[in-house]
Design a protein around this motif. Structure first.
Motif, PDB file in Angstrom:
ATOM      1  N   PRO A   1      36.965  28.978  30.432  1.00  0.00           N
ATOM      2  CA  PRO A   1      38.092  28.215  30.663  1.00  0.00           C
ATOM      3  C   PRO A   1      39.131  28.342  29.527  1.00  0.00           C
ATOM      4  CG  PRO A   1      36.423  26.925  31.287  1.00  0.00           C
ATOM      5  CD  PRO A   1      35.661  27.972  30.432  1.00  0.00           C
ATOM      6  N   ARG A   2      40.418  28.642  29.998  1.00  0.00           N
ATOM      7  CA  ARG A   2      41.407  28.711  29.039  1.00  0.00           C
ATOM      8  C   ARG A   2      41.834  27.366  28.581  1.00  0.00           C
ATOM      9  NH1 ARG A   2      47.662  31.086  30.196  1.00  0.00           N
ATOM     10  NH2 ARG A   2      47.709  32.299  28.234  1.00  0.00           N
ATOM     11  N   ALA A   3      41.663  27.229  27.182  1.00  0.00           N
ATOM     12  CA  ALA A   3      42.227  26.228  26.515  1.00  0.00           C
ATOM     13  C   ALA A   3      43.900  25.568  26.751  1.00  0.00           C
ATOM     14  CB  ALA A   3      41.984  26.305  24.962  1.00  0.00           C
ATOM     15  N   GLY A   4      43.909  24.504  27.159  1.00  0.00           N
ATOM     16  CA  GLY A   4      45.002  23.853  27.496  1.00  0.00           C
ATOM     17  C   GLY A   4      45.713  24.015  28.616  1.00  0.00           C
ATOM     18  N   ALA A   5      44.956  24.889  29.700  1.00  0.00           N
ATOM     19  CA  ALA A   5      45.426  25.272  30.933  1.00  0.00           C
ATOM     20  C   ALA A   5      45.282  24.293  31.733  1.00  0.00           C
ATOM     21  CB  ALA A   5      44.779  26.586  31.366  1.00  0.00           C
ATOM     22  N   PRO A   6      46.168  24.114  32.686  1.00  0.00           N
ATOM     23  CA  PRO A   6      46.094  22.941  33.774  1.00  0.00           C
ATOM     24  C   PRO A   6      45.073  23.137  34.819  1.00  0.00           C
ATOM     25  CG  PRO A   6      48.062  24.492  34.382  1.00  0.00           C
ATOM     26  CD  PRO A   6      47.371  24.878  32.881  1.00  0.00           C
ATOM     27  N   VAL A   7      44.587  22.303  35.590  1.00  0.00           N
ATOM     28  CA  VAL A   7      43.502  22.431  36.256  1.00  0.00           C
ATOM     29  C   VAL A   7      44.022  21.832  37.538  1.00  0.00           C
ATOM     30  CG1 VAL A   7      41.171  21.738  36.891  1.00  0.00           C
ATOM     31  CG2 VAL A   7      41.815  22.376  34.633  1.00  0.00           C
ATOM     32  N   PHE A   8      44.017  22.463  38.773  1.00  0.00           N
ATOM     33  CA  PHE A   8      44.472  21.841  39.965  1.00  0.00           C
ATOM     34  C   PHE A   8      43.416  21.568  40.950  1.00  0.00           C
ATOM     35  CE2 PHE A   8      47.906  24.520  38.250  1.00  0.00           C
ATOM     36  CZ  PHE A   8      48.886  23.497  38.233  1.00  0.00           C
ATOM     37  N   ALA A   9      43.490  20.675  41.850  1.00  0.00           N
ATOM     38  CA  ALA A   9      42.340  20.369  42.702  1.00  0.00           C
ATOM     39  C   ALA A   9      42.641  21.244  43.944  1.00  0.00           C
ATOM     40  CB  ALA A   9      42.367  18.843  43.106  1.00  0.00           C
ATOM     41  N   LEU A  10      42.569  22.458  43.992  1.00  0.00           N
ATOM     42  CA  LEU A  10      42.620  23.410  44.853  1.00  0.00           C
ATOM     43  C   LEU A  10      41.612  24.314  44.855  1.00  0.00           C
ATOM     44  CD1 LEU A  10      46.178  24.434  43.929  1.00  0.00           C
ATOM     45  CD2 LEU A  10      45.535  23.009  45.765  1.00  0.00           C
ATOM     46  N   GLN A  11      41.617  25.165  46.351  1.00  0.00           N
ATOM     47  CA  GLN A  11      40.496  25.998  46.645  1.00  0.00           C
ATOM     48  C   GLN A  11      41.543  27.583  46.549  1.00  0.00           C
ATOM     49  OE1 GLN A  11      39.257  25.096  50.557  1.00  0.00           O
ATOM     50  NE2 GLN A  11      37.788  23.449  49.740  1.00  0.00           N
ATOM     51  N   ASP A  12      40.686  28.453  46.391  1.00  0.00           N
ATOM     52  CA  ASP A  12      41.210  29.868  46.788  1.00  0.00           C
ATOM     53  C   ASP A  12      42.576  30.322  46.066  1.00  0.00           C
ATOM     54  OD1 ASP A  12      38.883  29.907  48.309  1.00  0.00           O
ATOM     55  OD2 ASP A  12      39.883  29.742  50.157  1.00  0.00           O
ATOM     56  N   PRO A  13      42.543  30.409  44.781  1.00  0.00           N
ATOM     57  CA  PRO A  13      43.879  30.677  44.052  1.00  0.00           C
ATOM     58  C   PRO A  13      44.461  31.823  44.383  1.00  0.00           C
ATOM     59  CG  PRO A  13      41.958  30.760  42.867  1.00  0.00           C
ATOM     60  CD  PRO A  13      41.360  30.128  44.038  1.00  0.00           C
ATOM     61  N   PHE A  14      45.766  32.265  44.350  1.00  0.00           N
ATOM     62  CA  PHE A  14      46.544  33.265  44.327  1.00  0.00           C
ATOM     63  C   PHE A  14      47.836  33.318  43.635  1.00  0.00           C
ATOM     64  CE2 PHE A  14      47.495  30.538  47.909  1.00  0.00           C
ATOM     65  CZ  PHE A  14      49.050  30.651  47.590  1.00  0.00           C
ATOM     66  N   HIS A  15      48.402  34.431  43.247  1.00  0.00           N
ATOM     67  CA  HIS A  15      49.422  34.239  42.550  1.00  0.00           C
ATOM     68  C   HIS A  15      50.358  35.594  42.768  1.00  0.00           C
ATOM     69  CE1 HIS A  15      47.994  37.811  40.003  1.00  0.00           C
ATOM     70  NE2 HIS A  15      46.780  37.229  40.051  1.00  0.00           N
ATOM     71  N   THR A  16      51.750  35.497  42.258  1.00  0.00           N
ATOM     72  CA  THR A  16      52.526  36.631  42.519  1.00  0.00           C
ATOM     73  C   THR A  16      53.792  36.273  41.425  1.00  0.00           C
ATOM     74  OG1 THR A  16      53.773  37.785  44.015  1.00  0.00           O
ATOM     75  CG2 THR A  16      53.944  35.592  44.445  1.00  0.00           C
ATOM     76  N   ARG A  17      54.738  36.912  41.393  1.00  0.00           N
ATOM     77  CA  ARG A  17      55.967  36.767  40.633  1.00  0.00           C
ATOM     78  C   ARG A  17      57.217  37.085  41.569  1.00  0.00           C
ATOM     79  NH1 ARG A  17      55.387  35.902  35.590  1.00  0.00           N
ATOM     80  NH2 ARG A  17      53.399  36.217  34.573  1.00  0.00           N
TER      81      ARG A  17
END
Length: 319
Positions: free
Chosen positions: A83-99
């Motif tokens: 886990p990345r120190a200080g990164a937020p944690v969300f109550a979510l399934q199946d993450p994705f990302h884009t810009r």
């Protein structure tokens, strides 16, 4: 040259047979190692992306006997993702990302109590945006009951919206498409009203978009999944891809790009989920291959080197 036209509706079994006969690359299988989450599983990962000079993976973190997940961000240290120190944690399934328009957009599936069935859960897709992971703020909540809602910045700066309604409009789950000028123009009404891409899935099967790639010619390369039940009620999920022209609305046939037995053996959340590969994302490489990151059997996260599924779409004749 491949033309951007749909040709034939095929079932999972037909697509699987074509894949097995294709000789497509499936090499260097790896099971990703995660620590720092206790006894929980990490699966349905997205492809790695760069954030503040560091490569990060977003993953679904969940106990084997639960559907209540956390979206967590991981960094690699000596071959292990922690886990990345200080990164937020969300109550979510199946993450994705884009810009989109210079901002990082991260999303996932939010579950909540079903409004009509006290013993069941319902779901919707939610989106966060910000300059970096540390700045992410909620900006859009999709329609109740819709997973696999995805966004992509198009060549003209507008935003393509790929949807996946279920029920009266989408059956078990079909892909729709709409376009908005900017993220601020995204509404539940636009998502719900998006026309379906006709003729992709037979009614007994389903699928959705997982990750979108804007290609050099303006075509959108869609990484997704197609799924079905067998006679015993077991689920079968296959990574697939197709090309979509946001100008004409035309698209290519679905093709499978990997199957479960090309990855390493591993655990499964339940016996009916053994043959499940959930496409998370791909990293395209200069040699014509790509690394596919995927959730395996709802219990593990793996990587597999495949043929770049989008290379041929960049040469499509848009007629």
């Amino acid at each position: 040259m491949i033309r951007l036209v749909k040709r034939e509706l095929k079932t999972c079994c037909e697509l699987l047979s074509e894949y097995e006969d294709s000789g497509k690359t499936a090499a260097n299988p790896v099971k990703l190692q995660f620590e720092g989450v206790g006894s929980r599983d990490v699966y349905n990962i997205a492809a790695p992306f760069e954030d503040e000079g560091e490569h990060v993976i977003a993953g679904r973190v969940e106990a084997r006997d639960s559907e209540h997940a956390q979206l967590m961000f991981f960094v690699e240290r000596a071959g292990v993702w922690t886990p990345r120190a200080g990164a937020p944690v969300f109550a979510l399934q199946d993450p994705f990302h884009t810009r989109i328009h210079g901002e990082l957009v991260v999303g996932g599936v939010q579950i909540y109590p079903h409004p009509e069935r006290p013993d069941a859960l319902a779901w919707r897709t939610v989106f966060y945006k910000g300059a970096s992971i540390a700045d992410l703020q909620l900006f859009f909540t999709g329609p109740n009951g819709m997973k696999d809602l995805r966004l992509v910045e198009l060549k003209d700066g507008s935003v393509g919206v790929f949807t996946r309604p279920q029920g009266e409009k989408g059956g078990r789950g079909k892909i729709g498409y709409a376009c908005v000028s900017s993220l601020s123009g995204l509404t539940v009404g636009i998502v719900e009203g998006a026309p379906l891409l006709d003729g992709q899935f037979v009614d007994a099967e389903w699928g959705g978009a997982n990750e979108l790639h804007l290609l050099a010619n303006g075509i959108v390369g869609v990484l997704g999944h197609i799924a079905c039940f067998d006679d015993r009620g077991d689920r079968h999920y296959y990574p697939m891809a197709f090309g979509f022209d946001p100008v004409s609305g035309r698209f290519t046939d679905i093709e499978l790009i990997a199957v479960r037995n090309r990855f390493l053996a591993g655990a499964a959340k339940r016996t009916d989920l053994v043959d499940v590969v959930f496409s998370g994302g791909i990293i395209r490489k200069p040699d014509g291959t790509a690394d596919l990151y995927a959730g395996i059997s709802d219990a593990e996260a793996h990587r597999l080197t495949i043929d770049d599924p989008f290379a041929k779409y960049e040469a499509l004749e848009k007629t």
